[in-house]
Design a protein around this motif. Structure first.
Motif, short mmCIF file in Angstrom:
data_model
loop_
_atom_site.label_atom_id
_atom_site.label_comp_id
_atom_site.label_asym_id
_atom_site.label_seq_id
_atom_site.Cartn_x
_atom_site.Cartn_y
_atom_site.Cartn_z
N THR A 1 68.81 17.86 66.15
CA THR A 1 67.97 16.84 65.73
C THR A 1 68.44 16.07 64.45
O THR A 1 69.08 16.66 63.82
CB THR A 1 66.28 17.29 65.43
OG1 THR A 1 66.68 18.22 64.69
CG2 THR A 1 65.92 17.95 66.76
N VAL A 2 68.09 14.79 64.38
CA VAL A 2 68.58 13.94 63.33
C VAL A 2 67.33 13.53 62.59
O VAL A 2 66.31 13.22 63.27
CB VAL A 2 69.24 12.67 64.07
CG1 VAL A 2 69.27 11.62 62.67
CG2 VAL A 2 70.39 12.89 64.60
N THR A 3 67.25 13.89 61.22
CA THR A 3 66.16 13.40 60.61
C THR A 3 66.52 12.08 59.98
O THR A 3 67.58 11.99 59.31
CB THR A 3 66.01 14.32 59.36
OG1 THR A 3 65.37 15.70 59.90
CG2 THR A 3 64.67 13.84 58.44
N GLY B 1 74.10 14.85 72.56
CA GLY B 1 73.02 15.99 72.54
C GLY B 1 72.31 15.72 71.31
O GLY B 1 71.29 16.37 71.07
N LEU B 2 72.45 14.78 70.24
CA LEU B 2 71.75 14.76 69.25
C LEU B 2 70.52 13.63 69.61
O LEU B 2 70.61 12.89 70.45
CB LEU B 2 72.55 13.99 68.07
CG LEU B 2 73.64 14.71 67.36
CD1 LEU B 2 74.14 13.97 66.34
CD2 LEU B 2 72.88 16.24 67.00
N ARG B 3 69.44 14.04 68.99
CA ARG B 3 68.24 12.89 69.05
C ARG B 3 67.53 13.08 67.96
O ARG B 3 67.52 13.73 67.05
CB ARG B 3 67.38 13.50 70.30
CG ARG B 3 66.88 15.00 70.10
CD ARG B 3 66.11 15.67 71.05
NE ARG B 3 65.59 16.84 71.04
CZ ARG B 3 64.89 17.21 70.03
NH1 ARG B 3 63.91 16.37 69.30
NH2 ARG B 3 64.42 18.55 69.82
N ILE B 4 66.84 12.00 67.56
CA ILE B 4 65.74 11.66 66.41
C ILE B 4 64.65 12.81 66.48
O ILE B 4 64.07 12.96 67.66
CB ILE B 4 65.23 10.37 66.69
CG1 ILE B 4 66.25 9.40 66.46
CG2 ILE B 4 64.03 10.21 65.08
CD1 ILE B 4 66.92 9.21 65.28
N GLY B 5 64.47 13.60 65.50
CA GLY B 5 63.59 14.59 65.35
C GLY B 5 62.32 14.30 64.73
O GLY B 5 61.21 14.30 65.05
N LYS B 6 62.82 13.47 63.70
CA LYS B 6 61.36 12.89 62.57
C LYS B 6 61.92 12.12 61.56
O LYS B 6 63.36 11.94 61.31
CB LYS B 6 60.86 14.09 61.88
CG LYS B 6 61.73 14.70 61.02
CD LYS B 6 61.18 16.06 60.22
CE LYS B 6 62.19 16.64 59.20
NZ LYS B 6 61.32 18.05 58.89
N ASP C 1 60.31 6.67 67.64
CA ASP C 1 61.11 7.57 68.51
C ASP C 1 60.90 9.12 67.84
O ASP C 1 61.96 9.93 68.32
CB ASP C 1 62.54 7.02 68.45
CG ASP C 1 63.23 6.81 67.15
OD1 ASP C 1 62.38 7.09 66.21
OD2 ASP C 1 64.38 6.39 67.26
N GLY C 2 59.94 9.31 67.09
CA GLY C 2 59.94 10.67 66.54
C GLY C 2 58.83 10.77 65.75
O GLY C 2 57.95 9.89 65.45
N ASP C 3 58.43 11.95 65.44
CA ASP C 3 57.27 12.26 64.39
C ASP C 3 57.79 11.38 63.05
O ASP C 3 58.81 11.39 62.63
CB ASP C 3 57.12 13.82 64.11
CG ASP C 3 56.53 14.49 65.47
OD1 ASP C 3 56.03 13.74 66.24
OD2 ASP C 3 56.83 15.58 65.50
N SER C 4 56.49 11.10 62.37
CA SER C 4 56.65 10.40 61.13
C SER C 4 55.82 10.79 60.27
O SER C 4 54.58 11.35 60.33
CB SER C 4 56.14 8.85 61.32
OG SER C 4 57.01 8.11 62.29
N PHE C 5 56.50 10.92 59.06
CA PHE C 5 55.75 11.85 57.70
C PHE C 5 55.76 10.76 56.59
O PHE C 5 56.85 10.28 56.40
CB PHE C 5 56.37 13.00 57.65
CG PHE C 5 56.34 13.98 58.54
CD1 PHE C 5 55.14 14.85 58.92
CD2 PHE C 5 57.25 13.99 59.48
CE1 PHE C 5 55.10 15.71 59.93
CE2 PHE C 5 57.38 14.79 60.74
CZ PHE C 5 56.16 16.05 60.80
#
Length: 127
Positions: free
Chosen positions: A21-23, A99-104, A120-124
């Motif tokens: 995953t990519v942050t 294989g990498l994807r946006i994680g957050k 495209d991912g969880d946001s904080f």
């Protein structure tokens, strides 16, 4: 084994394994050092081997972390918290990103006003 490098090749490396995953960090410091936002995966520092480090420089960006960049081409490559056993590696400097994807997305409260909060991912709001 994955490989990566800066634009000019003065920093090149191999890494055994990275997180899939990519942050994406939207804080003002990451925006200033990258020109937009910082997108990174993560690896154990011991899994990283530099095959070329003549251009590698470290900038102490805060009391808690430093950033690795190429002194020749200016590429922003690494982020490492003091005392951490791991290292953030810019996803864009990897030769293969399959294989990498946006994680957050983190620090979205500090994002630039010129773009929306990505979906495209969880946001904080913070880290």
């Amino acid at each position: 084994m994955l490989t990566g490098r800066c634009e000019c090749g003065a920093v090149a490396f191999e890494v055994k394994h990275v997180r899939d995953t990519v942050t994406v960090c939207h804080c003002s410091q990451c925006r200033r050092t990258s020109g937009h936002l910082w997108a990174s995966t993560h690896a154990a520092f011991d899994d990283l081997t530099f095959t070329q480090d003549s251009g590698l420089r470290w900038y102490v960006s805060s009391e808690t972390a430093k950033r690795g960049f190429c002194a020749k081409c200016g590429a922003s490559l690494f982020y490492r918290m003091n005392g951490e056993r791991g290292i953030g590696i810019a996803a864009g400097c990897l030769d293969v990103t399959n294989g990498l994807r946006i994680g957050k997305h983190i620090y979205v409260a500090s994002k630039g006003d010129y773009y929306p909060v990505p979906a495209d991912g969880d946001s904080f709001e913070e880290g």
